[in-house]
Scaffold this motif. Structure first.
Motif, PDB file in Angstrom:
ATOM      1  N   GLY A  71       0.812  -1.212   0.000  1.00 29.71           N
ATOM      2  CA  GLY A  71       0.000   0.000   0.000  1.00 29.71           C
ATOM      3  C   GLY A  71       0.846   1.263   0.000  1.00 29.71           C
ATOM      4  O   GLY A  71       0.308   2.388   0.024  1.00 29.71           O
ATOM      5  N   ASN A  72       2.171   1.113  -0.031  1.00 28.64           N
ATOM      6  CA  ASN A  72       3.071   2.267   0.012  1.00 28.64           C
ATOM      7  C   ASN A  72       3.299   2.882  -1.360  1.00 28.64           C
ATOM      8  O   ASN A  72       3.130   2.228  -2.391  1.00 28.64           O
ATOM      9  CB  ASN A  72       4.429   1.863   0.608  1.00 28.64           C
ATOM     10  CG  ASN A  72       4.342   1.622   2.101  1.00 28.64           C
ATOM     11  OD1 ASN A  72       3.435   2.128   2.770  1.00 28.64           O
ATOM     12  ND2 ASN A  72       5.275   0.848   2.631  1.00 28.64           N
ATOM     13  N   THR A  73       3.715   4.129  -1.339  1.00 27.87           N
ATOM     14  CA  THR A  73       4.086   4.854  -2.546  1.00 27.87           C
ATOM     15  C   THR A  73       5.609   4.841  -2.687  1.00 27.87           C
ATOM     16  O   THR A  73       6.331   4.991  -1.703  1.00 27.87           O
ATOM     17  CB  THR A  73       3.607   6.321  -2.481  1.00 27.87           C
ATOM     18  OG1 THR A  73       2.185   6.326  -2.437  1.00 27.87           O
ATOM     19  CG2 THR A  73       4.075   7.117  -3.679  1.00 27.87           C
ATOM     20  N   VAL A  74       6.083   4.651  -3.906  1.00 32.29           N
ATOM     21  CA  VAL A  74       7.525   4.692  -4.152  1.00 32.29           C
ATOM     22  C   VAL A  74       7.952   6.138  -4.344  1.00 32.29           C
ATOM     23  O   VAL A  74       7.385   6.865  -5.158  1.00 32.29           O
ATOM     24  CB  VAL A  74       7.902   3.856  -5.393  1.00 32.29           C
ATOM     25  CG1 VAL A  74       9.378   4.033  -5.727  1.00 32.29           C
ATOM     26  CG2 VAL A  74       7.593   2.388  -5.153  1.00 32.29           C
ATOM     27  N   TYR A  75       8.931   6.549  -3.573  1.00 33.10           N
ATOM     28  CA  TYR A  75       9.455   7.915  -3.677  1.00 33.10           C
ATOM     29  C   TYR A  75      10.643   7.984  -4.639  1.00 33.10           C
ATOM     30  O   TYR A  75      10.891   9.008  -5.260  1.00 33.10           O
ATOM     31  CB  TYR A  75       9.923   8.430  -2.311  1.00 33.10           C
ATOM     32  CG  TYR A  75       8.891   8.367  -1.219  1.00 33.10           C
ATOM     33  CD1 TYR A  75       7.518   8.423  -1.495  1.00 33.10           C
ATOM     34  CD2 TYR A  75       9.273   8.255   0.101  1.00 33.10           C
ATOM     35  CE1 TYR A  75       6.580   8.374  -0.484  1.00 33.10           C
ATOM     36  CE2 TYR A  75       8.335   8.202   1.132  1.00 33.10           C
ATOM     37  CZ  TYR A  75       6.990   8.259   0.831  1.00 33.10           C
ATOM     38  OH  TYR A  75       6.067   8.200   1.840  1.00 33.10           O
ATOM     39  N   GLU A  76      11.363   6.853  -4.697  1.00 40.12           N
ATOM     40  CA  GLU A  76      12.587   6.895  -5.504  1.00 40.12           C
ATOM     41  C   GLU A  76      13.066   5.506  -5.890  1.00 40.12           C
ATOM     42  O   GLU A  76      12.931   4.553  -5.121  1.00 40.12           O
ATOM     43  CB  GLU A  76      13.708   7.592  -4.713  1.00 40.12           C
ATOM     44  CG  GLU A  76      15.025   7.625  -5.472  1.00 40.12           C
ATOM     45  CD  GLU A  76      16.167   8.130  -4.610  1.00 40.12           C
ATOM     46  OE1 GLU A  76      17.254   8.296  -5.158  1.00 40.12           O
ATOM     47  OE2 GLU A  76      15.965   8.343  -3.405  1.00 40.12           O
ATOM     48  N   PHE A  77      13.624   5.409  -7.128  1.00 38.76           N
ATOM     49  CA  PHE A  77      14.391   4.247  -7.576  1.00 38.76           C
ATOM     50  C   PHE A  77      15.765   4.752  -8.007  1.00 38.76           C
ATOM     51  O   PHE A  77      15.886   5.838  -8.578  1.00 38.76           O
ATOM     52  CB  PHE A  77      13.731   3.572  -8.793  1.00 38.76           C
ATOM     53  CG  PHE A  77      12.567   2.689  -8.453  1.00 38.76           C
ATOM     54  CD1 PHE A  77      12.747   1.505  -7.758  1.00 38.76           C
ATOM     55  CD2 PHE A  77      11.284   3.029  -8.866  1.00 38.76           C
ATOM     56  CE1 PHE A  77      11.661   0.688  -7.459  1.00 38.76           C
ATOM     57  CE2 PHE A  77      10.198   2.224  -8.567  1.00 38.76           C
ATOM     58  CZ  PHE A  77      10.391   1.045  -7.864  1.00 38.76           C
TER      59      PHE A  77
END
Length: 215
Positions: free
Chosen positions: A106-112
């Motif tokens: 359910g989390n949002t990705v901030y960075e790859f």
């Protein structure tokens, strides 16, 4: 996959060969070429995949390539074709990874971020968390950047101030020559004073002593 790499290799080899006769390609030229081919990536050269918060996903994905391996890619069309295919696949892989992370947590990705070391080994990192925390993450990232810039500015100012202080001290540390004379009348004292102001003539003037002082 083999056919895709073969086609990419032929395309790269033809492009490289056509330009080789007119102007030798530099590492900076090749890096710029890779960046132009991959607008979704922020391609850097170095030895780290960067600290968290170093890129702005999903607009950009940081990819750092060790300079030794970048040189290998530049000089080996077959190797270049293979890794350029890897670079081109990164945005889609991140999009898939983002959807999987969201589905599972359910989390949002901030960075790859990705890193290719001097041997061609690839590693990847990500930062994710609750959606409502993204704004906090962005503020933290901006604050860290600002603090770094302010720290570097303070260091520069201190170095400059130290140099100016040293220069001022050197300019103010001047040598003077103090003359001491003994006499019974003003005229005699004045004459001896004038003559004695040239230190090299002190020995010829009786009743005069001189000493270097700092002011």
């Amino acid at each position: 996959m083999a056919m895709e790499i073969s086609n990419a290799y032929n395309s790269y080899a033809n492009t490289y060969a056509s330009g080789a006769g007119s102007k030798k390609q530099t590492s900076s030229d090749y890096l710029a070429e890779l960046q132009e081919k991959n607008p979704k990536l922020n391609i850097l050269t170095g030895y780290s995949n960067g600290a968290a918060g170093s890129s702005n996903y999903p607009e950009k994905i940081n990819v750092t390539i060790a300079p030794e391996f970048l040189a290998k890619m530049q000089s080996d069309p077959k190797l270049a074709a293979e890794y350029e295919k890897n670079l081109a696949d990164i945005p889609a892989a991140c999009k898939w990874g983002e959807s999987m992370i969201r589905a599972m947590t359910g989390n949002t990705v901030y960075e790859f971020r990705f890193y290719i070391d001097e041997n061609g080994n690839m590693s990847a990192g990500s930062v994710s968390g609750p959606s409502e925390k993204r704004a906090m993450f962005e503020r933290s990232r901006q604050k860290a950047k600002q603090q770094k810039e302010e720290f570097e500015k303070r260091i520069e100012e201190r170095i400059k101030a130290s140099a100016e202080k040293k220069e001022k001290a050197e300019n103010e540390t001047l040598h003077a020559y103090e003359v001491r004379i003994v006499g019974n009348d003003v005229q005699s004292l004045a004459e001896k004073l004038i003559a004695a102001n040239a230190p090299s003539q002190n020995s010829a003037v009786s009743g005069v002593t001189g000493v270097d002082i700092k002011i």
